[in-house]
Motif scaffolding. Structure first.
Motif, PDB file in Angstrom:
ATOM      1  N   THR A  46       0.477   9.371  -3.997  1.00 27.84           N
ATOM      2  CA  THR A  46       0.125   9.593  -3.148  1.00 27.84           C
ATOM      3  C   THR A  46      -0.183  10.582  -2.405  1.00 27.84           C
ATOM      4  OG1 THR A  46       1.297   6.963  -2.505  1.00 27.84           O
ATOM      5  CG2 THR A  46      -0.341   7.511  -0.899  1.00 27.84           C
ATOM      6  N   THR A  47      -1.841  10.660  -2.197  1.00 21.79           N
ATOM      7  CA  THR A  47      -1.982  12.239  -1.582  1.00 21.79           C
ATOM      8  C   THR A  47      -1.061  12.371   0.271  1.00 21.79           C
ATOM      9  OG1 THR A  47      -3.537  11.537  -0.095  1.00 21.79           O
ATOM     10  CG2 THR A  47      -3.847  11.734  -2.483  1.00 21.79           C
ATOM     11  N   GLU A 104      -2.503  13.062   2.700  1.00 20.21           N
ATOM     12  CA  GLU A 104      -3.328  12.971   3.609  1.00 20.21           C
ATOM     13  C   GLU A 104      -2.891  11.178   3.997  1.00 20.21           C
ATOM     14  OE1 GLU A 104      -4.406  14.784   1.310  1.00 20.21           O
ATOM     15  OE2 GLU A 104      -4.713  16.823   2.453  1.00 20.21           O
ATOM     16  N   THR A 105      -2.817  11.058   2.514  1.00 22.80           N
ATOM     17  CA  THR A 105      -2.789   9.278   2.841  1.00 22.80           C
ATOM     18  C   THR A 105      -2.060   9.040   3.498  1.00 22.80           C
ATOM     19  OG1 THR A 105      -3.714   9.023   0.866  1.00 22.80           O
ATOM     20  CG2 THR A 105      -2.816   7.117   1.275  1.00 22.80           C
ATOM     21  N   ARG A 157       1.225  -1.369   0.125  1.00 23.68           N
ATOM     22  CA  ARG A 157      -0.137  -0.168  -0.007  1.00 23.68           C
ATOM     23  C   ARG A 157       1.096   0.786   0.224  1.00 23.68           C
ATOM     24  NH1 ARG A 157      -2.564  -3.512   3.832  1.00 23.68           N
ATOM     25  NH2 ARG A 157      -2.298  -1.897   5.553  1.00 23.68           N
ATOM     26  N   GLN A 158       2.356   1.242   0.834  1.00 16.43           N
ATOM     27  CA  GLN A 158       2.944   2.434   0.719  1.00 16.43           C
ATOM     28  C   GLN A 158       3.753   2.961  -0.577  1.00 16.43           C
ATOM     29  OE1 GLN A 158       6.733   2.318   3.570  1.00 16.43           O
ATOM     30  NE2 GLN A 158       5.689   3.837   5.048  1.00 16.43           N
ATOM     31  N   ALA A 166      -1.735   9.500   7.532  1.00 16.91           N
ATOM     32  CA  ALA A 166      -2.951   8.058   7.742  1.00 16.91           C
ATOM     33  C   ALA A 166      -1.596   7.175   8.168  1.00 16.91           C
ATOM     34  CB  ALA A 166      -3.658   8.214   6.999  1.00 16.91           C
ATOM     35  N   GLY A 167      -0.883   7.203   7.227  1.00 17.22           N
ATOM     36  CA  GLY A 167      -0.132   5.627   6.793  1.00 17.22           C
ATOM     37  C   GLY A 167       0.552   5.744   8.378  1.00 17.22           C
TER      38      GLY A 167
END
Length: 213
Positions: free
Chosen positions: A155-156, A158-159, A82-83, A162-163
C-alpha cells in the motif's frame, strides 16, 4: 510457501490469510448476533397474538438500532478490507491492534440491544457511540502502524495517509454525534447522521494537512 513459512519463523511475521479469514468470521458472527433480540421479540409477539403492524410499531426502536448497527459494522468491515487488502505480512503488534478492533465489533450487539430494549438514559449513548469511537480508533491505530512499517505491504504511503485522515474525520464526527446525544437528548442517535459528512470533512482535513506539510 516455504519462503513464507521460513520468514515467519525467523522474523516473527506471518502471512495474512488466516488473519483475514478470522476477522471475516468474527464480523459475520457479530452481524448475526444483532438479529437475535429481534428473533426473541417475534416469539414474544406471537405469544401475545400481536399483528404484524403492532409488532413493527412496538419494536420500531429495536428495528432501527438493528439497521443502524448492521450498516455500521458492514462499513467498518469494508474499511478494514481496504486497509489490509495489500498487506502481505502480519506482526504481533499489528495482530493485537486487530484483536482490539474485533473486541469492539463483538461488543457492539450489546449496546445495540440496550438501545432497542431499554429506556434511554445519559449513559446509553456514551456506551453505544463510545463503542463506535473505539472501533474507529483501533482502525486508526492500524493505519498508523502500517504507515510506519511500509515493509509489511504494498500500500502506498499516500493511500495510508488518506485512510488515516478519514479515520480522524470519522472519530471527530462520532464525538460530535456523542455530544449531541448527551447534551441535546431530543436529537438522540440521529446525531450519527453527521457521518454523512465524512467525505467532505476528510477532504477538508486533507487540505489542512497538505498546507501544514
Amino acid at each position: 510457501m516455504a519462503e513464507h513459512a521460513s520468514r515467519s519463523r525467523t522474523d516473527g511475521r506471518f502471512p495474512p490469510e488466516r488473519f483475514k479469514a478470522f476477522v471475516d468470521a468474527v464480523v459475520a458472527i457479530a452481524m448475526t448476533l444483532l438479529i437475535l433480540p429481534l428473533m426473541e421479540a417475534v416469539s414474544e409477539a406471537a405469544s401475545d397474538t400481536l399483528t404484524t403492524v403492532e409488532f413493527f410499531s412496538e419494536h420500531s426502536s429495536q428495528l432501527l438500532s438493528f439497521g443502524l448497527s448492521f450498516v455500521l459494522i458492514a462499513t467498518f468491515w469494508m474499511g478494514h478490507h481496504r486497509q489490509y487488502r495489500d498487506v502481505e505480512w502480519i506482526t504481533t503488534p499489528l495482530l493485537w491492534i486487530n484483536v482490539a478492533w474485533m473486541a469492539t465489533i463483538v461488543w457492539l450487539p450489546v449496546p445495540t440491544a440496550m438501545v432497542g430494549q431499554m429506556d434511554t438514559d445519559l449513559l446509553q449513548p456514551v456506551v453505544y457511540i463510545g463503542t463506535l469511537i473505539a472501533t474507529q480508533t483501533t482502525t486508526l491505530a492500524g493505519g498508523v502502524y502500517l504507515l510506519r512499517h511500509p515493509e509489511l505491504g504494498t500500500t502506498t504511503p499516500e493511500t495510508l495517509r488518506a485512510g488515516i485522515i478519514g479515520d480522524l474525520a470519522a472519530i471527530i464526527l462520532f464525538l460530535i454525534a456523542l455530544a449531541l446525544a448527551v447534551f441535546v437528548p431530543t436529537v438522540g442517535y440521529a446525531g450519527t447522521l453527521v457521518l454523512l459528512l465524512s467525505g467532505v470533512f476528510s477532504r477538508l482535513l486533507g487540505r489542512i494537512t497538505r498546507r501544514r506539510g
